[in-house]
Design a protein around this motif. Structure first.
Motif, PDB file in Angstrom:
ATOM      1  N   ASN A  99       0.875  -1.171   0.000  1.00 41.57           N
ATOM      2  CA  ASN A  99       0.000   0.000   0.000  1.00 41.57           C
ATOM      3  C   ASN A  99       0.915   1.225   0.000  1.00 41.57           C
ATOM      4  OD1 ASN A  99      -2.177  -1.963   0.828  1.00 41.57           O
ATOM      5  ND2 ASN A  99      -3.316  -0.045   1.051  1.00 41.57           N
ATOM      6  N   ASN A 100       1.308   1.664  -1.181  1.00 39.32           N
ATOM      7  CA  ASN A 100       2.355   2.686  -1.261  1.00 39.32           C
ATOM      8  C   ASN A 100       1.838   4.102  -1.055  1.00 39.32           C
ATOM      9  OD1 ASN A 100       1.046   3.009  -3.743  1.00 39.32           O
ATOM     10  ND2 ASN A 100       2.923   3.575  -4.796  1.00 39.32           N
ATOM     11  N   ALA A 101       0.516   4.305  -1.174  1.00 43.05           N
ATOM     12  CA  ALA A 101      -0.021   5.661  -1.098  1.00 43.05           C
ATOM     13  C   ALA A 101      -0.658   5.973   0.250  1.00 43.05           C
ATOM     14  CB  ALA A 101      -1.041   5.875  -2.220  1.00 43.05           C
ATOM     15  N   ASP A 102      -0.702   4.997   1.136  1.00 45.19           N
ATOM     16  CA  ASP A 102      -1.221   5.275   2.476  1.00 45.19           C
ATOM     17  C   ASP A 102      -0.154   5.971   3.313  1.00 45.19           C
ATOM     18  OD1 ASP A 102      -3.988   4.045   3.469  1.00 45.19           O
ATOM     19  OD2 ASP A 102      -3.253   2.805   1.830  1.00 45.19           O
ATOM     20  N   GLU A 103      -0.567   6.619   4.372  1.00 46.22           N
ATOM     21  CA  GLU A 103       0.356   7.277   5.296  1.00 46.22           C
ATOM     22  C   GLU A 103       0.158   6.712   6.694  1.00 46.22           C
ATOM     23  OE1 GLU A 103       0.253  11.500   5.129  1.00 46.22           O
ATOM     24  OE2 GLU A 103       0.463  11.575   2.947  1.00 46.22           O
ATOM     25  N   PRO A 104       1.155   6.011   7.233  1.00 44.67           N
ATOM     26  CA  PRO A 104       2.383   5.612   6.548  1.00 44.67           C
ATOM     27  C   PRO A 104       2.106   4.479   5.556  1.00 44.67           C
ATOM     28  CG  PRO A 104       2.298   4.580   8.688  1.00 44.67           C
ATOM     29  CD  PRO A 104       1.112   5.493   8.619  1.00 44.67           C
ATOM     30  N   PRO A 105       2.982   4.323   4.555  1.00 41.28           N
ATOM     31  CA  PRO A 105       2.825   3.182   3.646  1.00 41.28           C
ATOM     32  C   PRO A 105       3.087   1.878   4.396  1.00 41.28           C
ATOM     33  CG  PRO A 105       4.909   4.278   3.249  1.00 41.28           C
ATOM     34  CD  PRO A 105       4.174   5.121   4.247  1.00 41.28           C
ATOM     35  N   PHE A 106       2.521   0.789   3.880  1.00 39.95           N
ATOM     36  CA  PHE A 106       2.703  -0.479   4.574  1.00 39.95           C
ATOM     37  C   PHE A 106       2.676  -1.658   3.601  1.00 39.95           C
ATOM     38  CE2 PHE A 106      -1.878   0.352   4.644  1.00 39.95           C
ATOM     39  CZ  PHE A 106      -2.437  -0.873   4.301  1.00 39.95           C
ATOM     40  N   LEU A 107       3.229  -2.771   4.069  1.00 39.07           N
ATOM     41  CA  LEU A 107       3.232  -4.028   3.340  1.00 39.07           C
ATOM     42  C   LEU A 107       2.303  -5.009   4.023  1.00 39.07           C
ATOM     43  CD1 LEU A 107       7.089  -4.428   2.819  1.00 39.07           C
ATOM     44  CD2 LEU A 107       5.436  -3.942   1.015  1.00 39.07           C
ATOM     45  N   THR A 108       1.639  -5.848   3.213  1.00 40.76           N
ATOM     46  CA  THR A 108       0.787  -6.905   3.740  1.00 40.76           C
ATOM     47  C   THR A 108       1.260  -8.231   3.172  1.00 40.76           C
ATOM     48  OG1 THR A 108      -1.080  -5.343   3.740  1.00 40.76           O
ATOM     49  CG2 THR A 108      -1.592  -7.681   4.048  1.00 40.76           C
ATOM     50  N   LEU A 109       1.428  -9.217   4.050  1.00 34.53           N
ATOM     51  CA  LEU A 109       1.764 -10.570   3.632  1.00 34.53           C
ATOM     52  C   LEU A 109       0.509 -11.428   3.725  1.00 34.53           C
ATOM     53  CD1 LEU A 109       4.578  -9.304   4.373  1.00 34.53           C
ATOM     54  CD2 LEU A 109       5.321 -11.627   4.882  1.00 34.53           C
ATOM     55  N   ILE A 110       0.174 -12.077   2.602  1.00 34.40           N
ATOM     56  CA  ILE A 110      -1.083 -12.806   2.484  1.00 34.40           C
ATOM     57  C   ILE A 110      -0.793 -14.232   2.039  1.00 34.40           C
ATOM     58  CG2 ILE A 110      -3.342 -12.864   1.356  1.00 34.40           C
ATOM     59  CD1 ILE A 110      -2.785  -9.798   0.744  1.00 34.40           C
ATOM     60  N   SER A 111      -1.375 -15.189   2.721  1.00 35.75           N
ATOM     61  CA  SER A 111      -1.210 -16.591   2.355  1.00 35.75           C
ATOM     62  C   SER A 111      -1.942 -16.890   1.050  1.00 35.75           C
ATOM     63  CB  SER A 111      -1.747 -17.496   3.461  1.00 35.75           C
ATOM     64  OG  SER A 111      -1.744 -18.847   3.042  1.00 35.75           O
ATOM     65  N   ALA A 125       4.254  -1.662   8.735  1.00 34.37           N
ATOM     66  CA  ALA A 125       4.191  -0.226   8.431  1.00 34.37           C
ATOM     67  C   ALA A 125       5.599   0.353   8.422  1.00 34.37           C
ATOM     68  CB  ALA A 125       3.335   0.495   9.459  1.00 34.37           C
ATOM     69  N   PHE A 126       5.798   1.349   7.553  1.00 38.72           N
ATOM     70  CA  PHE A 126       7.091   2.028   7.439  1.00 38.72           C
ATOM     71  C   PHE A 126       6.898   3.507   7.780  1.00 38.72           C
ATOM     72  CE2 PHE A 126       7.658  -1.793   5.021  1.00 38.72           C
ATOM     73  CZ  PHE A 126       8.993  -2.137   5.192  1.00 38.72           C
ATOM     74  N   GLU A 127       7.061   3.826   9.041  1.00 41.37           N
ATOM     75  CA  GLU A 127       6.821   5.181   9.529  1.00 41.37           C
ATOM     76  C   GLU A 127       7.774   6.192   8.899  1.00 41.37           C
ATOM     77  OE1 GLU A 127       4.390   6.101  11.467  1.00 41.37           O
ATOM     78  OE2 GLU A 127       3.610   4.145  12.092  1.00 41.37           O
ATOM     79  N   ASP A 128       8.992   5.770   8.579  1.00 42.90           N
ATOM     80  CA  ASP A 128       9.999   6.695   8.050  1.00 42.90           C
ATOM     81  C   ASP A 128      10.019   6.766   6.526  1.00 42.90           C
ATOM     82  OD1 ASP A 128      10.798   7.345  10.603  1.00 42.90           O
ATOM     83  OD2 ASP A 128      12.417   5.860  10.654  1.00 42.90           O
ATOM     84  N   ALA A 129       9.169   5.975   5.855  1.00 40.23           N
ATOM     85  CA  ALA A 129       9.120   5.997   4.387  1.00 40.23           C
ATOM     86  C   ALA A 129       8.205   7.131   3.948  1.00 40.23           C
ATOM     87  CB  ALA A 129       8.626   4.660   3.849  1.00 40.23           C
ATOM     88  N   THR A 130       8.811   8.222   3.458  1.00 41.17           N
ATOM     89  CA  THR A 130       8.045   9.437   3.176  1.00 41.17           C
ATOM     90  C   THR A 130       7.721   9.625   1.690  1.00 41.17           C
ATOM     91  OG1 THR A 130      10.177  10.604   3.291  1.00 41.17           O
ATOM     92  CG2 THR A 130       8.737  10.706   5.219  1.00 41.17           C
ATOM     93  N   ASP A 131       7.985   8.605   0.872  1.00 43.55           N
ATOM     94  CA  ASP A 131       7.555   8.649  -0.530  1.00 43.55           C
ATOM     95  C   ASP A 131       7.138   7.260  -0.993  1.00 43.55           C
ATOM     96  OD1 ASP A 131       6.923   9.730  -2.966  1.00 43.55           O
ATOM     97  OD2 ASP A 131       8.978   9.769  -3.734  1.00 43.55           O
ATOM     98  N   GLY A 132       6.406   6.570  -0.141  1.00 42.33           N
ATOM     99  CA  GLY A 132       5.811   5.296  -0.508  1.00 42.33           C
ATOM    100  C   GLY A 132       6.764   4.117  -0.466  1.00 42.33           C
ATOM    101  N   ILE A 133       6.266   3.009  -1.039  1.00 42.98           N
ATOM    102  CA  ILE A 133       6.984   1.742  -1.168  1.00 42.98           C
ATOM    103  C   ILE A 133       6.851   1.311  -2.613  1.00 42.98           C
ATOM    104  CG2 ILE A 133       7.097  -0.661  -0.390  1.00 42.98           C
ATOM    105  CD1 ILE A 133       5.578   0.205   2.115  1.00 42.98           C
ATOM    106  N   GLU A 134       7.915   0.749  -3.183  1.00 41.03           N
ATOM    107  CA  GLU A 134       7.851   0.423  -4.603  1.00 41.03           C
ATOM    108  C   GLU A 134       8.086  -1.066  -4.870  1.00 41.03           C
ATOM    109  OE1 GLU A 134       6.887   2.293  -7.178  1.00 41.03           O
ATOM    110  OE2 GLU A 134       6.437   4.018  -5.917  1.00 41.03           O
ATOM    111  N   GLN A 135       8.808  -1.385  -5.964  1.00 40.09           N
ATOM    112  CA  GLN A 135       8.893  -2.741  -6.485  1.00 40.09           C
ATOM    113  C   GLN A 135       9.517  -3.718  -5.477  1.00 40.09           C
ATOM    114  OE1 GLN A 135      10.576  -2.730 -10.421  1.00 40.09           O
ATOM    115  NE2 GLN A 135      10.099  -4.859 -10.816  1.00 40.09           N
ATOM    116  N   ALA A 136       8.969  -4.927  -5.453  1.00 40.17           N
ATOM    117  CA  ALA A 136       9.448  -5.987  -4.562  1.00 40.17           C
ATOM    118  C   ALA A 136       9.904  -7.185  -5.388  1.00 40.17           C
ATOM    119  CB  ALA A 136       8.337  -6.412  -3.604  1.00 40.17           C
ATOM    120  N   VAL A 137      10.813  -7.969  -4.813  1.00 42.90           N
ATOM    121  CA  VAL A 137      11.283  -9.186  -5.464  1.00 42.90           C
ATOM    122  C   VAL A 137      11.540 -10.233  -4.381  1.00 42.90           C
ATOM    123  CG1 VAL A 137      13.739  -8.537  -5.409  1.00 42.90           C
ATOM    124  CG2 VAL A 137      12.921 -10.105  -7.180  1.00 42.90           C
TER     125      VAL A 137
END
Length: 360
Positions: free
Chosen positions: A152-164, A176-188
């Motif tokens: 969820n890169n556009a939420d404040e703070p942005p966050f990642l969700t792990l789903i089975s 949640a990434f409290e210090d990430a002030t411009d979202g979250i991007e590509q994952a691998v």
């Protein structure tokens, strides 16, 4: 077959090689894929399922995931999922991130939900809320732990969700990434370390300070942040061995940073800083040719498709593009075709996917 020179898109693209002569590995545009329906002015992630050689496009303009045969270039499916479509704000639009898990397509939508579509029935079989207010964006899949990670890169703070990915599709963790002030991007996902790696463009409002987050799928926690300076990483893809290519947004107008790409190992050590091109969103990798491809949409003189040799970590080709917001790029390992969506507004076609392949 791939539609050749459709709507004049091929003639609008000029290839600028850094080499003195054209080699077999250099890309040339071989045609375009036509996207039927509403003109393609809104799109997001594109993805190739290597097992089936099917190309998937998050088509916001038609509120669906479009599916093309990677060999013939023919559209074989359009998967509606009740997506938001292209709204005024990208933060609330969808579909966004796309990944294939077995016989299912997982696609993020603009209302903080992730929709799972069965490829046989073409129907949504589950809708999962990640609990935010804005879009679910980029994703990656861990086939060992059977977990998808979604941003969820556009939420404040942005966050990642792990789903089975097992029946019931339980949400197993939220980060949640409290210090990430411009979202979250590509994952691998890296098979060797059994970890997710996720681009964090900016920390504490400092454009020169970013990171790659290392996520343990089993614990659902951040193990560490690998610092990245003067890059503002958006794209992220694994190359040969432990190498990661960071698609830096450095070089885009207003960034205050010179255009570069960064090759980093999964332990955080920097292998090489590659100058000359940057301003990228997505990046992808072809292990067959050992080449990275970059969607460098934000270059000051206009967008480009970049080619980086992964053996020498050297920029070997730059392909000038007419426009079209080319931020999404994917590659087929079966036939080496590189897919680059272009919008209808200024992409030189009525909204199409430009297709490139090695020349001779």
């Amino acid at each position: 077959m791939v539609q050749r020179n459709l709507l004049g898109c091929a003639t609008a693209i000029l290839a600028l090689s850094l080499a003195t002569s054209v080699s077999a590995a250099e890309l040339k545009q071989i045609g375009t894929l036509e996207v039927p329906g509403e003109p393609l002015n809104g799109f997001d992630i594109s993805y190739v399922d290597q097992a089936t050689n099917r190309y998937y496009l998050a088509d916001r303009s038609n509120k669906a995931v479009d599916v093309f045969d990677g060999a013939s270039g023919k559209m074989v499916d359009r998967l509606p999922g009740g997506f938001a479509g292209q709204l005024k704000s990208n933060d609330e639009s969808g579909p966004n991130g796309v990944v294939v898990v077995g016989g299912e397509v997982w696609a993020g939508d603009g209302d903080s939900t992730l929709k799972i579509i069965d490829l046989k029935t073409k129907k949504v079989i589950d809708t999962i809320s990640t609990g935010g207010k804005a879009r679910v964006d980029e994703m990656a899949y861990d086939p060992k732990a059977h977990v998808v990670i979604a941003a969820n890169n556009a939420d404040e703070p942005p966050f990642l969700t792990l789903i089975s990915t097992k029946p019931g599709h339980k949400v197993v963790a939220k980060i949640a990434f409290e210090d990430a002030t411009d979202g979250i991007e590509q994952a691998v996902y890296d098979v060797a370390t059994k970890r997710f790696y996720v681009s964090i463009p900016e920390l504490k409002k400092d454009k020169a300070k970013g990171a790659v987050a290392v996520i343990n799928p089993d614990s659902g926690k951040v193990e560490k942040l690998l610092p990245v300076n003067d890059c503002h990483p958006n794209g992220l893809v694994q190359g040969p061995g432990a190498n990661l290519l960071l698609g830096c947004n450095a070089g885009v107008k207003g960034s205050g940073l010179p255009p570069v790409f960064v090759v980093m190992k999964t332990d955080g050590s920097v292998v090489k800083v590659i100058p000359g091109l940057g301003a990228a969103d997505m990046v992808t990798y072809n292990p067959k040719l050992k080449q990275y491809y970059t969607a460098s949409r934000g270059m000051p003189d206009g967008p480009e498709l970049g080619v980086i040799d992964a053996k020498s970590n050297t920029l070997v080709q730059r392909i000038k593009l007419p426009g079209g917001n080319p931020h999404s790029v994917a590659v087929s390992e079966k036939n080496n075709h590189v897919f680059l969506p272009l919008n209808a507004k200024d992409g030189g076609c009525n909204g199409c996917v430009a297709v490139f392949a090695p020349g001779s």
